[in-house]
Design an enzyme around this catalytic site. Sequence first.
Site, PDB file in Angstrom:
ATOM      1  N   CYS A   4       0.829  -1.214   0.000  1.00  0.00           N
ATOM      2  CA  CYS A   4       0.000   0.000   0.000  1.00  0.00           C
ATOM      3  C   CYS A   4       0.859   1.259   0.000  1.00  0.00           C
ATOM      4  CB  CYS A   4      -0.954   0.006   1.192  1.00  0.00           C
ATOM      5  SG  CYS A   4      -0.123  -0.136   2.795  1.00  0.00           S
ATOM      6  N   HIS A  50      -1.450   1.154   7.402  1.00  0.00           N
ATOM      7  CA  HIS A  50      -1.912   1.096   6.023  1.00  0.00           C
ATOM      8  C   HIS A  50      -1.785   2.488   5.413  1.00  0.00           C
ATOM      9  CE1 HIS A  50      -4.144  -0.327   2.595  1.00  0.00           C
ATOM     10  NE2 HIS A  50      -5.183   0.457   2.828  1.00  0.00           N
TER      11      HIS A  50
END
Length: 330
Positions: free
Chosen positions: A32, A272
């Site tokens: 990510c 994330h």
Amino acid sequence: MGAAGSKLEKALGDQFPEGERYFGLENFGNTCYCNSVLQISSQKKKTGVIAPKRFVQRLKKQNEIFRSYMHQDAHEFLNFLLNELVDILEKEARTSKIEAETSSPPEKTANGPKNSQAKGVQKEPLVTWVHKNFQGILTNETRCLRCETVTARDETFFDLSLDIEQNSSITSCLKNFSSTETLNAEDKFFCDKCCSLQEAQKRMKIKKPPHILVIHLKRFKYIEQLGRYKKLSYRVVFPLELKLSNTVEDADSEYSLFAVVVHVGSGPNHGHYVSLVKSYDHWLFFDDENVEMIDESAVQTFFGSAQEYSSNTDHGYILFYESLVERKNS
């Protein structure tokens, strides 16, 4: 992203910008950090999902830092990407120049062939589109407090890394970045004119602001008492329109926010990354394969937390601003 893609197309309807493509990027296990920076597409469809497997494989081959499946840093990846692109573009430009020079006969003058470069003269640095868009110039000024001589040293940058404080703003962070620091005691400055160590004042200014101003917020700080890095969830307001007053050497420079990389999570070693991107007056939220439209007002939910402990862990980490002056002239 079939259903999500259809939902986005339906939401935009007739307002879907011509030629624009909004694609999610598949995650290959903690990639990510890469996806949040690389939200680009050149597909025939308007929406969908791209699997940048070959890109990730090449990235891991080029730099061992990104080979593990551990949580990586999006800012570190951005720096690597820009510098790697510069190396590739410079290499291609030199190769093209050599091929052009060898394929065409040298220019002749009255005294023989004309040399494109005189002996001992250094080559001009190549200017790539990365330099044109992202590179700015900083001036590090040091003033001797005894003789008042100012020593200035220029350095280039692709992004600015700013220290942050609780309940602050990008404007105040930039002001602190350019604040005057006194060098004394063990940190005295060696003045060439005085030929000795002297007390001095030092400050950093932006001599030439870039077309694309990338601001990295230092949200990960090493805490000596803990013996590890800690994420600072501080609330830092980043405006949609930014003026670089008190930071730029000459006149004010105006910028418009067009993208934000957001870190989601409570610590630096896990979490994330997602990104917000503005396209034709629409704000889009990219979370790996998922892409959706959000209201402009939702951008401020990523400023950070006013309290140290909060359930909100979605914080703006890298900000991308575009120069309004250059955009109007283009």
